[in-house]
Motif scaffolding. Structure first.
Motif, short mmCIF file in Angstrom:
data_model
loop_
_atom_site.label_atom_id
_atom_site.label_comp_id
_atom_site.label_asym_id
_atom_site.label_seq_id
_atom_site.Cartn_x
_atom_site.Cartn_y
_atom_site.Cartn_z
N THR A 3 0.84 -1.20 0.00
CA THR A 3 0.00 0.00 0.00
C THR A 3 0.87 1.25 0.00
O THR A 3 0.60 2.21 -0.73
CB THR A 3 -0.93 0.03 1.23
N ARG B 78 12.65 0.72 6.44
CA ARG B 78 13.85 0.12 7.07
C ARG B 78 14.74 -0.51 6.01
O ARG B 78 15.86 -0.89 6.30
CB ARG B 78 13.42 -0.97 8.07
N THR C 61 9.57 3.30 14.69
CA THR C 61 9.39 3.35 16.15
C THR C 61 10.54 4.07 16.83
O THR C 61 10.57 4.17 18.06
CB THR C 61 9.26 1.93 16.75
N TYR D 246 2.40 -0.60 15.75
CA TYR D 246 1.38 0.41 15.44
C TYR D 246 1.34 1.49 16.52
O TYR D 246 1.42 2.68 16.24
CB TYR D 246 -0.01 -0.24 15.33
N VAL E 114 -3.71 4.11 8.79
CA VAL E 114 -4.49 2.93 8.40
C VAL E 114 -4.43 1.91 9.53
O VAL E 114 -3.34 1.56 9.99
CB VAL E 114 -3.90 2.28 7.13
N PRO F 39 -11.14 -3.20 4.62
CA PRO F 39 -11.27 -4.65 4.86
C PRO F 39 -10.04 -5.34 4.27
O PRO F 39 -8.97 -4.74 4.22
CB PRO F 39 -12.57 -4.97 4.10
N GLY F 40 -10.14 -6.57 3.79
CA GLY F 40 -8.99 -7.27 3.20
C GLY F 40 -8.43 -6.50 2.02
O GLY F 40 -9.18 -5.99 1.19
N1 LIG Z 1 -3.24 -6.97 4.29
C1 LIG Z 1 -4.53 -6.78 4.56
O1 LIG Z 1 -5.42 -7.51 4.09
C2 LIG Z 1 -4.93 -5.63 5.45
C3 LIG Z 1 -6.28 -5.50 5.80
C4 LIG Z 1 -6.66 -4.39 6.56
C5 LIG Z 1 -5.72 -3.48 6.98
N2 LIG Z 1 -4.41 -3.65 6.66
C6 LIG Z 1 -3.46 -2.63 7.07
O2 LIG Z 1 -3.20 -1.83 5.92
C7 LIG Z 1 -1.87 -1.30 5.98
C8 LIG Z 1 -1.12 -1.65 4.70
O3 LIG Z 1 -1.06 -3.06 4.56
P1 LIG Z 1 -0.19 -3.74 3.41
O4 LIG Z 1 -0.59 -5.19 3.42
O5 LIG Z 1 -0.29 -2.98 2.16
O6 LIG Z 1 1.28 -3.53 3.93
P2 LIG Z 1 2.20 -4.47 4.89
O7 LIG Z 1 2.58 -5.72 4.15
O8 LIG Z 1 1.52 -4.63 6.20
O9 LIG Z 1 3.54 -3.60 4.96
C9 LIG Z 1 3.65 -2.41 5.63
C10 LIG Z 1 5.09 -1.98 5.70
O10 LIG Z 1 5.33 -1.51 7.03
C11 LIG Z 1 6.72 -1.41 7.15
N3 LIG Z 1 7.13 -1.51 8.54
C12 LIG Z 1 6.78 -2.46 9.46
N4 LIG Z 1 7.37 -2.19 10.63
C13 LIG Z 1 8.09 -1.05 10.46
C14 LIG Z 1 8.92 -0.27 11.29
N5 LIG Z 1 9.15 -0.61 12.57
N6 LIG Z 1 9.49 0.85 10.76
C15 LIG Z 1 9.31 1.19 9.47
N7 LIG Z 1 8.52 0.48 8.63
C16 LIG Z 1 7.94 -0.62 9.12
C17 LIG Z 1 7.35 -2.52 6.31
O11 LIG Z 1 8.31 -1.94 5.43
P3 LIG Z 1 9.92 -2.08 5.64
O12 LIG Z 1 10.17 -3.48 6.14
O13 LIG Z 1 10.50 -1.80 4.29
O14 LIG Z 1 10.33 -1.04 6.62
C18 LIG Z 1 6.17 -3.04 5.49
O15 LIG Z 1 6.48 -3.17 4.13
C19 LIG Z 1 -1.26 -1.87 7.25
O16 LIG Z 1 -1.45 -0.95 8.29
C20 LIG Z 1 -2.08 -3.11 7.51
O17 LIG Z 1 -2.08 -3.48 8.87
C21 LIG Z 1 -4.00 -4.71 5.90
#
Ligand SMILES: NC(=O)c1ccc[n+]([C@@H]2O[C@H](COP(=O)([O-])OP(=O)(O)OC[C@H]3O[C@@H](n4cnc5c(N)ncnc54)[C@H](OP(=O)(O)O)[C@@H]3O)[C@@H](O)[C@H]2O)c1
Length: 241
Positions: free
Chosen positions: A26, A46, A66, A97, A119, A174-175
């Motif tokens: 995202t 990171r 963080t 988070y 998000v 959602p997903g």
């Molecule tokens: N997947 C789903 O179906 C779903 C559904 C509802 C909501 N969400 C939420 O929607 C958002 C986007 O989801 P997504 O699936 O597209 O992405 P994601 O796979 O959850 O990736 C988010 C990014 O966060 C970064 N991250 C994690 N810990 C970190 C830290 N300590 N410092 C800096 N960066 C950090 C990582 O990048 P680096 O490792 O490069 O730093 C990772 O690529 C998230 O908040 C997720 O929880 C997801």
């Protein structure tokens, strides 16, 4: 007013954004679309070595979201923050988070920045649209077993954000799926729909910069009518985590 308090946005409404979680699926969409729309973007990751985007209005910032020092410096250079930080489901405690939110809020208050868009997930609480027994059981398994520690920390993040005096918006998708969207629907608090395309979510997030409809509220977003096969979900969403 100190220099630090001066907004960086120009008269056209274009802004300098800080995107947290920029290297996630995202986050990359948000960065690309924000650049396409003329904004300047600071992308925090990171893993800068694996960040695929390049642009003269893009600055890639290496660091952990963080880390308060990293966040303080990053926030100082921006107008607004969009947070797409995510963690995979785990049985271990999750703090990314809420820890990110605490640091961002302190930094935004210090530097007199106001607009924060984060998000979390529609999954933090059960929707009135989930009524059948199968849906209720599936939700309970996801929220209270498989994803409990992730969702619990999202709830903490939301408490920290809502207690702040910033101009915040919490976004509940959602997903998520990485297939082309065809336009999002958004409602306050809850929306019907099981899926949201990540490009639609990114569009909604950037739209919030110039929209105060969901200021200090929850924007529930989905891509109406979107369906993907179980095979796609398993290959592209579950096995990739
Ligand atoms: N997947 C789903 O179906 C779903 C559904 C509802 C909501 N969400 C939420 O929607 C958002 C986007 O989801 P997504 O699936 O597209 O992405 P994601 O796979 O959850 O990736 C988010 C990014 O966060 C970064 N991250 C994690 N810990 C970190 C830290 N300590 N410092 C800096 N960066 C950090 C990582 O990048 P680096 O490792 O490069 O730093 C990772 O690529 C998230 O908040 C997720 O929880 C997801």
């Amino acid at each position: 007013m100190t220099d630090d308090a001066l907004p960086l946005a120009d008269a056209t409404g274009l802004q300098r954004l800080l995107v947290l979680g920029a290297n996630g699926p995202t986050g990359r969409e948000v960065v690309q679309q924000a650049l396409d729309r003329g904004h300047r973007v600071d992308a925090l990751t990171r893993h800068p070595e694996s960040f695929p985007l390049h642009h003269q209005r893009l600055r890639v910032v290496a660091g952990d979201a963080t880390d308060p020092a990293v966040i303080d410096a990053a926030v100082a250079a921006t107008d607004a923050v969009i947070c797409t930080i995510g963690a995979a489901f785990t049985l271990k405690p999750v703090e990314v988070y809420s820890a990110t939110a605490r640091g961002v809020i302190v930094a935004m208050e210090n530097h007199h920045r106001r607009r924060l868009i984060v998000v979390t997930s529609a999954g933090v609480r059960r929707s009135h649209h989930q009524s059948g027994i199968a849906q209720v059981v599936a939700y309970g398994l996801m929220r209270h077993v498989l994803g409990r520690t992730v969702y619990d920390d999202m709830v903490k993040m939301e408490s920290v954000v809502t207690a702040s005096a910033l101009d915040w918006t919490i976004v509940h998708p959602p997903g998520l799926v990485s297939v082309p969207g065809h336009g999002y629907s958004v409602r306050a608090d809850e929306i019907e729909g099981n899926l949201c395309a990540r490009d639609d979510l990114a569009r909604l997030l950037i739209d919030q910069l110039a929209d105060d409809h969901f200021l200090r509220g929850i924007a529930a977003v989905a891509t109406p009518g979107l369906t993907v096969g179980a095979g796609h979900m398993i290959r592209h969403e579950i096995l990739k985590r």
